[in-house]
Enzyme design. Structure first.
Site, PDB file in Angstrom:
ATOM      1  N   GLU A  26      -0.761  -4.708  -9.768  1.00  0.00           N
ATOM      2  CA  GLU A  26      -2.211  -4.636  -9.614  1.00  0.00           C
ATOM      3  C   GLU A  26      -2.645  -3.385  -8.864  1.00  0.00           C
ATOM      4  O   GLU A  26      -1.917  -2.852  -8.033  1.00  0.00           O
ATOM      5  CB  GLU A  26      -2.698  -5.884  -8.861  1.00  0.00           C
ATOM      6  CG  GLU A  26      -2.495  -7.118  -9.711  1.00  0.00           C
ATOM      7  CD  GLU A  26      -2.987  -8.393  -9.066  1.00  0.00           C
ATOM      8  OE1 GLU A  26      -3.167  -9.361  -9.803  1.00  0.00           O
ATOM      9  OE2 GLU A  26      -3.170  -8.429  -7.840  1.00  0.00           O
ATOM     10  N   CYS A  35      -6.465   2.007  -4.979  1.00  0.00           N
ATOM     11  CA  CYS A  35      -5.359   1.383  -4.259  1.00  0.00           C
ATOM     12  C   CYS A  35      -4.243   1.119  -5.273  1.00  0.00           C
ATOM     13  O   CYS A  35      -4.478   0.512  -6.321  1.00  0.00           O
ATOM     14  CB  CYS A  35      -5.849   0.084  -3.618  1.00  0.00           C
ATOM     15  SG  CYS A  35      -4.538  -0.823  -2.787  1.00  0.00           S
ATOM     16  N   CYS A  52       7.797  -7.246  -3.389  1.00  0.00           N
ATOM     17  CA  CYS A  52       8.187  -6.502  -2.190  1.00  0.00           C
ATOM     18  C   CYS A  52       9.330  -7.246  -1.505  1.00  0.00           C
ATOM     19  O   CYS A  52       9.336  -8.472  -1.449  1.00  0.00           O
ATOM     20  CB  CYS A  52       7.003  -6.379  -1.231  1.00  0.00           C
ATOM     21  SG  CYS A  52       7.384  -5.406   0.240  1.00  0.00           S
ATOM     22  N   CYS A  90       7.028  -9.900   4.815  1.00  0.00           N
ATOM     23  CA  CYS A  90       6.056 -10.146   5.896  1.00  0.00           C
ATOM     24  C   CYS A  90       5.385 -11.495   5.635  1.00  0.00           C
ATOM     25  O   CYS A  90       4.964 -11.774   4.499  1.00  0.00           O
ATOM     26  CB  CYS A  90       5.023  -9.027   5.962  1.00  0.00           C
ATOM     27  SG  CYS A  90       5.784  -7.400   6.149  1.00  0.00           S
ATOM     28  N   CYS A 144       1.689 -11.905   4.115  1.00  0.00           N
ATOM     29  CA  CYS A 144       1.340 -11.110   2.934  1.00  0.00           C
ATOM     30  C   CYS A 144       1.731 -11.835   1.645  1.00  0.00           C
ATOM     31  O   CYS A 144       2.878 -12.268   1.491  1.00  0.00           O
ATOM     32  CB  CYS A 144       2.058  -9.767   3.027  1.00  0.00           C
ATOM     33  SG  CYS A 144       1.900  -8.756   1.544  1.00  0.00           S
ATOM     34  N   SER A 179       1.714   0.027   9.158  1.00  0.00           N
ATOM     35  CA  SER A 179       1.201  -1.328   9.381  1.00  0.00           C
ATOM     36  C   SER A 179       1.843  -1.860  10.654  1.00  0.00           C
ATOM     37  O   SER A 179       2.989  -2.296  10.632  1.00  0.00           O
ATOM     38  CB  SER A 179       1.551  -2.227   8.192  1.00  0.00           C
ATOM     39  OG  SER A 179       0.965  -1.696   7.032  1.00  0.00           O
ATOM     40  N   ASN A 227      -6.934 -11.557   5.380  1.00  0.00           N
ATOM     41  CA  ASN A 227      -7.491 -12.101   4.133  1.00  0.00           C
ATOM     42  C   ASN A 227      -6.694 -13.341   3.761  1.00  0.00           C
ATOM     43  O   ASN A 227      -5.495 -13.238   3.494  1.00  0.00           O
ATOM     44  CB  ASN A 227      -7.342 -11.093   2.982  1.00  0.00           C
ATOM     45  CG  ASN A 227      -8.143  -9.846   3.237  1.00  0.00           C
ATOM     46  OD1 ASN A 227      -9.320  -9.910   3.562  1.00  0.00           O
ATOM     47  ND2 ASN A 227      -7.494  -8.701   3.112  1.00  0.00           N
ATOM     48  N   CYS A 235      -6.419  -6.438   0.655  1.00  0.00           N
ATOM     49  CA  CYS A 235      -5.062  -6.215   1.161  1.00  0.00           C
ATOM     50  C   CYS A 235      -4.272  -7.511   1.235  1.00  0.00           C
ATOM     51  O   CYS A 235      -4.773  -8.509   1.750  1.00  0.00           O
ATOM     52  CB  CYS A 235      -5.102  -5.663   2.577  1.00  0.00           C
ATOM     53  SG  CYS A 235      -6.231  -4.335   2.791  1.00  0.00           S
TER      54      CYS A 235
HETATM   55  N1  SAH Z   1       3.958  -2.323   2.147  1.00  0.00           N
HETATM   56  C1  SAH Z   1       3.018  -1.435   2.710  1.00  0.00           C
HETATM   57  C2  SAH Z   1       1.780  -1.252   1.873  1.00  0.00           C
HETATM   58  C3  SAH Z   1       1.187  -2.453   1.208  1.00  0.00           C
HETATM   59  S1  SAH Z   1       0.461  -3.656   2.262  1.00  0.00           S
HETATM   60  C4  SAH Z   1       2.652  -1.871   4.116  1.00  0.00           C
HETATM   61  O1  SAH Z   1       2.995  -2.972   4.505  1.00  0.00           O
HETATM   62  O2  SAH Z   1       2.054  -1.070   4.825  1.00  0.00           O
HETATM   63  C5  SAH Z   1      -1.071  -2.859   2.704  1.00  0.00           C
HETATM   64  C6  SAH Z   1      -1.697  -3.382   3.980  1.00  0.00           C
HETATM   65  O3  SAH Z   1      -2.179  -4.703   3.799  1.00  0.00           O
HETATM   66  C7  SAH Z   1      -0.749  -3.437   5.172  1.00  0.00           C
HETATM   67  O4  SAH Z   1      -1.340  -2.833   6.290  1.00  0.00           O
HETATM   68  C8  SAH Z   1      -0.578  -4.921   5.417  1.00  0.00           C
HETATM   69  O5  SAH Z   1      -0.319  -5.176   6.771  1.00  0.00           O
HETATM   70  C9  SAH Z   1      -1.912  -5.461   4.968  1.00  0.00           C
HETATM   71  N2  SAH Z   1      -1.916  -6.870   4.603  1.00  0.00           N
HETATM   72  C10 SAH Z   1      -0.952  -7.564   3.963  1.00  0.00           C
HETATM   73  N3  SAH Z   1      -1.329  -8.845   3.808  1.00  0.00           N
HETATM   74  C11 SAH Z   1      -2.558  -8.967   4.340  1.00  0.00           C
HETATM   75  C12 SAH Z   1      -3.492 -10.038   4.456  1.00  0.00           C
HETATM   76  N4  SAH Z   1      -3.229 -11.224   3.954  1.00  0.00           N
HETATM   77  N5  SAH Z   1      -4.660  -9.800   5.082  1.00  0.00           N
HETATM   78  C13 SAH Z   1      -4.954  -8.572   5.547  1.00  0.00           C
HETATM   79  N6  SAH Z   1      -4.143  -7.517   5.430  1.00  0.00           N
HETATM   80  C14 SAH Z   1      -2.951  -7.712   4.856  1.00  0.00           C
HETATM   81 FE1  SF4 Z   2       5.607  -5.743   1.645  1.00  0.00          FE
HETATM   82 FE2  SF4 Z   2       3.611  -4.480   2.924  1.00  0.00          FE
HETATM   83 FE3  SF4 Z   2       3.373  -7.047   2.168  1.00  0.00          FE
HETATM   84 FE4  SF4 Z   2       4.991  -6.424   4.168  1.00  0.00          FE
HETATM   85  S1  SF4 Z   2       2.754  -6.160   4.150  1.00  0.00           S
HETATM   86  S2  SF4 Z   2       5.483  -7.814   2.478  1.00  0.00           S
HETATM   87  S3  SF4 Z   2       5.793  -4.483   3.484  1.00  0.00           S
HETATM   88  S4  SF4 Z   2       3.588  -5.304   0.826  1.00  0.00           S
END
Ligand code: SAH
Ligand code: SF4
Length: 365
Positions: free
Chosen positions: A108, A121, A128, A132, A135, A233, A309, A352
């Protein structure tokens, strides 16, 4: 360092497509193929210009090439950007797109128009490996790396779908699915294509890769003479809590990160973005804000606060508006540059960490 960390092994790569596809090939790769057809190398520059400057999508349109060559290419070489299979427009003007790749996998991307610029984006992987806990993408696990062509393909497919007007600056952020540092070779090959003066010519400072803190990748990125901007992040201010929500912290902790970022060679006026997801009762205390401000002062930085989110099964909550404001003000009072990212596309799950596809399930089916 523990040897059994999943993200220490490279992510799986895409299988070879049955037919050569010009969309997303480097000039050198185009030249190599054109040579087999007896064509001089400048034809590669013409094809490249046709693809990115004119955004032609079928060989007949390539009026900068001789007709015989166009006909030959039509038979020999595909010209296919990823298909957009679904587009969900949000009330805020952004659109989340699902792209179907040659092997059927889905990723996406999000198109976000602002006054005077457009931000796209992008995803860097299907799924991934970083796991995390907050996420949605992290919860699906890793399927495979995207190729440079698939990364560039998301950009081109979105520019074409939105008839992006020439002259409007494009910003690219690798904040979709995947961890760019876990796929750095392809991300940097895509970066070379996207910044090429003979094509889209996007300035490097308009491209940002966001990482969860893979120090090995950040160090590799630092060595490139031309590179995108860096966002980290952070999301946690003590090793105990950061390790709980971001397993990568068990390998490279806050001290290792600070050391690496302090050594990262920044250009004049360049700053590292620190993204910080606010999770109610987990990362949103004023003690966190204090530790965050200490971390942020170690190198030129700006902070991007992202209220969590919500997505299904996450088990976290967004802090209330009052706490978000309090947290933000605490940082401002300490002279930290800070913005709150009101995630765009929330109503269509394009924000995000909400970018998740049924890739895993599809594979298992
Ligand atoms: N893997 C990379 C880039 C993709 S995630 C990274 O982790 O930086 C992009 C951003 O979205 C990151 O800063 C992550 O911390 C944030 N993110 C992931 N899940 C989220 C959520 N549920 N709510 C808000 N931000 C989130
Ligand atoms: Fe992967 Fe970024 Fe999501 Fe962490 S926040 S699981 S590194 S996409």
């Amino acid at each position: 360092m523990t040897p059994d960390i999943p993200w220490e092994s490279p992510a799986p790569e895409a299988a070879d497509a049955p037919q050569l596809n010009a969309a997303g090939l480097s000039k050198a790769q185009l030249a190599e193929h054109l040579k087999t057809l007896g064509e001089p190398s400048f034809r590669a520059t013409q094809v490249f210009e046709g693809l990115y400057k004119h955004r032609w999508t079928h060989w007949e349109a390539f009026t900068n090439l001789p007709k015989t060559l166009r006909e030959r290419l039509h038979v020999d070489v595909a010209l296919a950007w990823p298909d957009i299979t679904e587009s969900l427009a949000s009330e805020d003007g952004s659109t989340k797109h699902a792209f179907r790749l040659a092997d059927g996998q889905l990723v996406e991307g999000v198109h976000m128009p602002y006054a005077g610029r457009t931000t796209l984006c992008l995803s860097s992987q299907v799924g991934c490996a970083m796991g995390c806990t907050f996420c949605a993408t992290g919860q699906m696990g890793i399927v495979r790396n995207l190729t440079a062509a698939e990364i560039v393909g998301q950009v081109m497919a979105m520019l074409l779908a939105h008839q992006h007007p020439e002259g409007v600056p494009i910003n690219l952020v690798f904040m979709g699915m995947g961890e760019p540092m876990h796929n750095l070779a392809h991300v940097m090959a895509a970066f070379a294509l996207l910044t090429d003066a003979g094509g889209l010519a996007i300035p490097p400072r308009r491209i940002t890769v966001s990482t969860c803190g893979l120090v090995s990748g950040i160090e590799k990125l630092a060595a490139f003479p031309k590179r995108p901007r860096l966002a980290l992040s952070l999301n946690g201010t003590t090793n105990e809590y950061r390790s709980r929500i971001m397993p990568v912290n068990r390998v490279w902790n806050l001290e290792a990160l600070a050391k690496t970022l302090m050594a990262f060679p920044l250009e004049h006026n360049e700053r590292i973005t620190l993204e910080y997801v606010l999770l109610k009762g987990v990362t949103d205390s004023l003690e966190d804000a204090r530790r965050l401000s200490t971390f942020a002062r170690k190198f030129p930085s700006k902070v991007n606060l992202i209220p969590f989110n919500a997505h299904e099964g996450a088990g976290f909550e967004e802090p209330g508006e009052a706490r978000i404001q309090e947290f933000c003000k605490f940082l401002i009072d300490r002279d930290i540059t800070v913005s709150v990212r009101r995630s765009r596309g929330q109503d269509v799950a394009g924000a995000c960490g909400q970018l998740v596809r049924e890739g895993r399930k599809q594979q298992e089916a």
